[in-house]
Design an enzyme around this catalytic site. Structure first.
Site, mmCIF file in Angstrom:
data_model
loop_
_atom_site.group_PDB
_atom_site.id
_atom_site.type_symbol
_atom_site.label_atom_id
_atom_site.label_comp_id
_atom_site.label_asym_id
_atom_site.label_seq_id
_atom_site.Cartn_x
_atom_site.Cartn_y
_atom_site.Cartn_z
ATOM 1 N N ARG A 62 13.606 -44.868 14.313
ATOM 2 C CA ARG A 62 12.681 -45.114 15.407
ATOM 3 C C ARG A 62 13.298 -45.954 16.521
ATOM 4 N NH1 ARG A 62 6.904 -46.883 13.387
ATOM 5 N NH2 ARG A 62 8.249 -48.495 12.555
ATOM 6 N N LYS A 159 12.969 -43.100 -3.724
ATOM 7 C CA LYS A 159 11.823 -43.495 -4.522
ATOM 8 C C LYS A 159 10.903 -44.372 -3.672
ATOM 9 C CE LYS A 159 12.166 -47.722 -6.897
ATOM 10 N NZ LYS A 159 12.509 -48.625 -7.970
ATOM 11 N N GLU A 227 15.806 -58.436 -14.322
ATOM 12 C CA GLU A 227 16.197 -58.836 -12.960
ATOM 13 C C GLU A 227 15.987 -60.338 -12.802
ATOM 14 O OE1 GLU A 227 15.179 -55.593 -9.798
ATOM 15 O OE2 GLU A 227 13.441 -55.848 -11.077
ATOM 16 N N HIS A 251 13.301 -45.206 -13.661
ATOM 17 C CA HIS A 251 14.619 -45.600 -14.162
ATOM 18 C C HIS A 251 14.690 -45.664 -15.693
ATOM 19 C CE1 HIS A 251 15.279 -46.432 -10.033
ATOM 20 N NE2 HIS A 251 14.639 -47.578 -10.004
ATOM 21 N N LYS A 342 10.922 -58.997 -13.702
ATOM 22 C CA LYS A 342 11.487 -59.765 -12.588
ATOM 23 C C LYS A 342 11.478 -61.246 -12.916
ATOM 24 C CE LYS A 342 10.492 -56.629 -8.837
ATOM 25 N NZ LYS A 342 11.911 -56.332 -8.617
HETATM 26 P P1 NAD Z 1 13.163 -50.173 6.029
HETATM 27 O O1 NAD Z 1 11.757 -50.557 6.364
HETATM 28 O O2 NAD Z 1 14.215 -51.224 6.041
HETATM 29 O O3 NAD Z 1 13.634 -49.020 7.046
HETATM 30 C C1 NAD Z 1 12.780 -47.972 7.423
HETATM 31 C C2 NAD Z 1 13.494 -47.039 8.379
HETATM 32 O O4 NAD Z 1 12.572 -46.007 8.716
HETATM 33 C C3 NAD Z 1 13.950 -47.666 9.683
HETATM 34 O O5 NAD Z 1 15.216 -47.118 10.027
HETATM 35 C C4 NAD Z 1 12.901 -47.194 10.688
HETATM 36 O O6 NAD Z 1 13.393 -47.046 12.021
HETATM 37 C C5 NAD Z 1 12.565 -45.827 10.125
HETATM 38 N N1 NAD Z 1 11.238 -45.372 10.542
HETATM 39 C C6 NAD Z 1 10.055 -45.980 10.350
HETATM 40 N N2 NAD Z 1 9.056 -45.249 10.889
HETATM 41 C C7 NAD Z 1 9.634 -44.158 11.427
HETATM 42 C C8 NAD Z 1 9.149 -43.034 12.137
HETATM 43 N N3 NAD Z 1 7.839 -42.859 12.406
HETATM 44 N N4 NAD Z 1 10.026 -42.101 12.535
HETATM 45 C C9 NAD Z 1 11.339 -42.239 12.270
HETATM 46 N N5 NAD Z 1 11.867 -43.275 11.614
HETATM 47 C C10 NAD Z 1 11.018 -44.223 11.209
HETATM 48 O O7 NAD Z 1 13.087 -49.427 4.618
HETATM 49 P P2 NAD Z 1 14.199 -49.394 3.460
HETATM 50 O O8 NAD Z 1 14.099 -50.646 2.662
HETATM 51 O O9 NAD Z 1 15.513 -49.022 4.042
HETATM 52 O O10 NAD Z 1 13.646 -48.225 2.512
HETATM 53 C C11 NAD Z 1 13.746 -46.852 2.852
HETATM 54 C C12 NAD Z 1 13.314 -46.006 1.657
HETATM 55 O O11 NAD Z 1 14.192 -46.281 0.555
HETATM 56 C C13 NAD Z 1 11.905 -46.279 1.140
HETATM 57 O O12 NAD Z 1 11.362 -45.076 0.640
HETATM 58 C C14 NAD Z 1 12.115 -47.236 -0.029
HETATM 59 O O13 NAD Z 1 11.077 -47.147 -0.960
HETATM 60 C C15 NAD Z 1 13.426 -46.687 -0.586
HETATM 61 N N6 NAD Z 1 14.197 -47.675 -1.342
HETATM 62 C C16 NAD Z 1 14.695 -48.792 -0.732
HETATM 63 C C17 NAD Z 1 15.434 -49.699 -1.465
HETATM 64 C C18 NAD Z 1 16.026 -50.917 -0.827
HETATM 65 O O14 NAD Z 1 16.745 -51.646 -1.535
HETATM 66 N N7 NAD Z 1 15.805 -51.185 0.430
HETATM 67 C C19 NAD Z 1 15.683 -49.477 -2.840
HETATM 68 C C20 NAD Z 1 15.174 -48.325 -3.424
HETATM 69 C C21 NAD Z 1 14.438 -47.427 -2.663
#
Ligand code: NAD
Length: 495
Positions: A62, A159, A227, A251, A342
């Site tokens: 975004r 996930k 964790e 997991h 956790k």
């Molecule tokens: P985040 O909130 O840090 O990032 C979200 C991203 O989505 C950003 O790049 C944002 O610009 C984009 N975004 C949001 N709304 C949007 C839209 N309408 N159009 C286009 N882009 C849009 O999230 P994250 O922590 O990176 O997690 C992303 C996914 O990975 C989620 O499904 C989360 O459950 C999964 N996940 C994350 C982690 C982690 O460690 N961060 C671990 C396991 C799974």
């Protein structure tokens, strides 16, 4: 083809085989996961020579950035998450040259035509959905409607995959409206871990273990994913899920399947996933006395769960321990103990196969020594240990001791251990290769929810309250009792 190891002296040396040329779009390319895991992982694949010269990575998110601004963000992410020893400047520059960016709106029409114009024909097209789950469906639809994806394209879905059977079914349906099952890669990064794959190599590549892998010789199995961290910044999400949804349904269930499944006829995606699915379907319902739910409370080591989430009366579990049974010939009567939580004493993930005692001790009952244990450590210090009983050295009779036969990967891989591909980079390369073996199939995910849902619903309807445990402990006392009841005990969580 996979990265290969050869031996040099006592150490294993890796060989890397490049994948096909590709365009990989990372939706959510500015997010936490992309910065911490996906892009550093791709950088390591690039540096190792596995990414073809012409491969491209397109960040799509975004934020109102151009490609130059995005490259600067990626550069700083690499500085933060890749150690300088493995980050030579020329490699970073070469990697950044392969990166583009499009500002896109997953819920609207902005940016999609531009993305389409960037995609090339004749290369593998992969789309990583690293965004909130509510955007998975809209992204799939737009990729289809704007004709950006073709029959060979792949989507990678993060996930959580649904929060119950109904929502997982609905998500599967939405994705399958635009993509075939063989194009959908549901990621579970535990399956990408070196040791988890080694678990299959140990089981099916050696004659030694498989004959013993059944109720005749195995006393019980333990899976622990402990964790040290708490809910931290993820309180709002976590409080709606809890340990069962966040960890067990995916997991721990996947790890259980790999231990318990029958040998597949081939190491190919559907042969492996068919066997895993049979395990989930053979799980018995769990009696409430065989489940312990916990919630961390403040101690000298930190604040409690309720101080970190919005709802001051939350009944969400941050810990769960359970005893499971698999109803089939191989595992009848063998308990599988699962535990995850956790804010525990230490970060430690381990699968342990505890074998039965010898039927008769010829050395006498007080000669020492105990059961053989095959322990597969996922973190920290990935490796496999087999504890065997030998004679204590020296004169003075037959006293027995347990010693570990240790295969710690860091030792076997020597100075390059830090450079072993992490789960994400390995899985992304599998996506490019079109290999779904280490990804969950839609029916597996649904079967796991079908098993999980009644348990969660039962707690809600009974108003079940999780038992408190101190931050920095090993979980509620009831979890220890769950094993003591059977004359067993948990393997230690070591700090
Ligand atoms: P985040 O909130 O840090 O990032 C979200 C991203 O989505 C950003 O790049 C944002 O610009 C984009 N975004 C949001 N709304 C949007 C839209 N309408 N159009 C286009 N882009 C849009 O999230 P994250 O922590 O990176 O997690 C992303 C996914 O990975 C989620 O499904 C989360 O459950 C999964 N996940 C994350 C982690 C982690 O460690 N961060 C671990 C396991 C799974």
């Amino acid at each position: 083809m996979a990265r290969k190891y050869e031996t040099k002296g006592k150490q294993l040396v890796s060989r890397v085989i490049p994948v096909e040329n590709f365009d990989l779009v990372i939706f959510g390319g500015t997010g936490d996961l992309a910065r911490r895991k996906i892009l550093p992982g791709l950088f390591r694949r690039f540096r190792s020579g596995q990414m073809p010269d012409d491969a491209r990575i397109i960040g799509a998110a975004r934020s109102d950035l151009d490609s130059k601004g995005y490259r600067a963000e990626i550069k700083s992410a690499l500085e933060e998450f890749v150690s300088s020893k493995y980050r030579p400047e020329d490699a970073v520059d070469g990697f950044l040259e392969r990166i583009e960016y499009v500002a896109i709106d997953a819920m609207g029409d902005g940016g999609w035509k531009e993305l389409k114009s960037l995609m090339r024909d004749g290369v593998v097209k992969a789309f990583y959905f690293s965004v909130a789950p509510s955007l998975f469906g809209p992204l799939a639809e737009r990729l289809h409607d704007f004709k950006i994806a073709d029959r060979d394209s792949r989507i990678v879905v993060e996930k959580p995959f649904g929060r119950d059977l109904e929502s997982a079914r609905a998500l599967n349906k939405t994705l399958r409206d635009s993509f075939e099952e063989d194009q959908i890669y549901r990621i579970d990064h535990y399956l990408g871990k070196e040791t988890v794959q080694n678990l299959m190599a140990v089981r099916f590549g050696n004659m030694l273990f498989e004959p013993l892998w059944n109720s005749k010789y195995v006393d019980h199995v333990q899976i622990t994913v402990a964790e040290e961290v708490g809910v931290d910044g993820r309180g709002a999400y976590y409080d709606r899920s809890g340990a069962m949804r966040d960890m067990v349904q995916n997991h721990l269930m996947q790890l259980l399947c790999l231990i318990a499944m029958e040998p597949p006829s081939r190491f190919d995606p559907d042969a492996v996933r068919d066997e895993k699915l049979k395990v989930i379907r053979a799980l018995d319902p769990v009696a409430s006395r065989d489940i312990v739910r916990g919630q961390y409370t403040s101690s000298k080591k930190g604040e409690g769960y309720l101080e970190q989430v919005e709802n001051p009366d939350s009944q969400t579990e941050s810990f769960i321990a359970m005893k499971l049974h698999i109803s089939n010939w191989r595992w009848s009567g063998v308990p599988f103990f699962l535990r995850t939580g956790k804010r525990l004493k230490a970060r430690q993930s381990e699968i342990s196969i505890i074998f039965k005692d010898t039927p008769h001790s010829i050395f006498g009952d007080d000669s020492g020594g105990s059961q053989n244990v095959l322990a597969i450590r996922l973190q920290p210090n990935e490796g496999i240990t087999l504890s065997v009983t030998i004679k204590e050295p020296g004169p003075g009779g037959m006293r027995l001791v347990d010693v570990p036969l240790d295969m710690t990967f860091a030792d076997a891989l020597g100075p390059d251990a830090e450079d072993v591909p992490d789960a994400y980079e390995r899985l992304i390369m599998d996506v490019i290769r079109g290999n779904q073996t280490l990804f969950m199939r839609g029916d597996e995910v649904e079967a796991a929810w079908a098993w999980t849902d009644p348990l969660i619903e039962g707690w809600a309807s009974k108003g079940d309250r999780p038992s408190p445990y101190d931050v920095g402990s090993t979980g509620p006392e009831e979890a220890a009792i769950l094993l003591h009841r059977d004359g067993r005990r948990w393997r230690e969580i070591r700090s």
